[in-house]
Design a protein around this motif. Structure first.
Motif, PDB file in Angstrom:
ATOM      1  N   LEU A 107      50.795  29.083  51.918  1.00  0.00           N
ATOM      2  CA  LEU A 107      51.826  29.447  50.943  1.00  0.00           C
ATOM      3  C   LEU A 107      52.808  28.307  50.743  1.00  0.00           C
TER       4      LEU A 107
ATOM      5  N   LEU B 204      51.310  25.559  48.638  1.00  0.00           N
ATOM      6  CA  LEU B 204      51.221  25.933  47.221  1.00  0.00           C
ATOM      7  C   LEU B 204      52.575  25.764  46.545  1.00  0.00           C
ATOM      8  N   VAL B 205      53.625  26.303  47.160  1.00  0.00           N
ATOM      9  CA  VAL B 205      54.951  26.265  46.551  1.00  0.00           C
ATOM     10  C   VAL B 205      55.455  24.834  46.421  1.00  0.00           C
TER      11      VAL B 205
ATOM     12  N   MET C 236      52.555  24.083  42.349  1.00  0.00           N
ATOM     13  CA  MET C 236      52.990  25.071  41.371  1.00  0.00           C
ATOM     14  C   MET C 236      52.781  24.639  39.925  1.00  0.00           C
TER      15      MET C 236
ATOM     16  N   ARG D  80      49.428  32.455  43.800  1.00  0.00           N
ATOM     17  CA  ARG D  80      50.638  32.657  44.601  1.00  0.00           C
ATOM     18  C   ARG D  80      50.790  34.090  45.120  1.00  0.00           C
TER      19      ARG D  80
ATOM     20  N   GLU E 146      51.202  35.007  49.003  1.00  0.00           N
ATOM     21  CA  GLU E 146      52.436  35.676  49.416  1.00  0.00           C
ATOM     22  C   GLU E 146      52.146  36.964  50.177  1.00  0.00           C
TER      23      GLU E 146
END
Length: 216
Positions: A114, A117-118, A122, A131, A135
């Motif tokens: 996670l 990715l963030v 993004m 996402r 999450e």
């Protein structure tokens, strides 16, 4: 005196999060002085370094005649020397070992997915759909740790190597608001990061990589 090997420099986003922080923190908790050996990114692929760390990663710890990689293994090794990291009674040792493995195997992969990715992806066209999936599992794991902390100050009795490992895993989500959804988990994280040994270890890493940056 143990020698900790880490990178000479890292990108700004990594300052305060390089995994040598786990070893620095453990050594500070133990009150054990240590030397630091710095390598460049180009050196990590050299035959000499790959002989120490076959995956070309950091950190490496040299302790006497022993050379170790993987932070979980390093912290459990240090725990054999320092009871503040690993209890001497068999039940206590088993509990800390269990939670050390849980931090690295049951929690970190999902938290790291996670966070990556963030932080890095993004802008990719697939990220918006991915996402929520990442999450969901990350929040599930955080909630499970939060549930375990009911009535507990630390993961396995007194503060231990397991708390060092799990704290640095949870910190991968710093500034994203996920951890703060869980009151017990947030209080535990703040309790761990308020420890003087953590503050000293973090300050040492920040001073090495970004002298102008103040440890937060």
């Amino acid at each position: 005196m143990p020698t900790l090997t880490t990178f000479r420099a890292v990108p700004s986003f990594a300052v305060g999060y390089v995994r040598d922080l786990r070893v620095r923190w453990a050594l500070e908790e133990a009150g054990e002085p240590y030397d630091v050996r710095l390598i460049g990114f180009e050196e990590k692929e050299s035959p000499a370094y790959r002989h120490e760390q076959p995956f070309a990663q950091v950190p490496v710890l040299q302790d006497g005649d022993m050379t170790l990689f993987e932070t979980g293994a390093i912290l459990l090794h240090l725990g054999e020397r320092f009871p503040v990291l690993l209890p001497r009674d068999p039940d206590g040792r088993a509990q800390v070992t269990m939670w050390a493995f849980a931090a690295l195997n049951s929690v970190e992969p999902y938290i790291a997915n996670l966070a990556n990715l963030v932080v890095f992806s993004m802008e990719q066209p697939w990220a918006a759909a991915q996402r929520p999936v990442l999450e969901e599992i990350a929040l599930k794991r955080l909630g499970q740790v939060d549930d375990w902390l009911a009535g507990r100050d630390y993961l396995a009795g007194d503060f231990s190597a397991a708390d060092i490992l799990m704290t640095t895993v949870v910190r991968l989500l710093d500034g994203m608001g996920y951890v703060e959804r869980f009151a017990r988990l947030t209080a535990w994280r703040d309790r761990c990061t308020a420890r003087p040994a953590y503050r000293k270890a973090l300050a040492a890493q920040v001073a090495q990589y970004a002298p102008e940056t103040e440890a937060a």
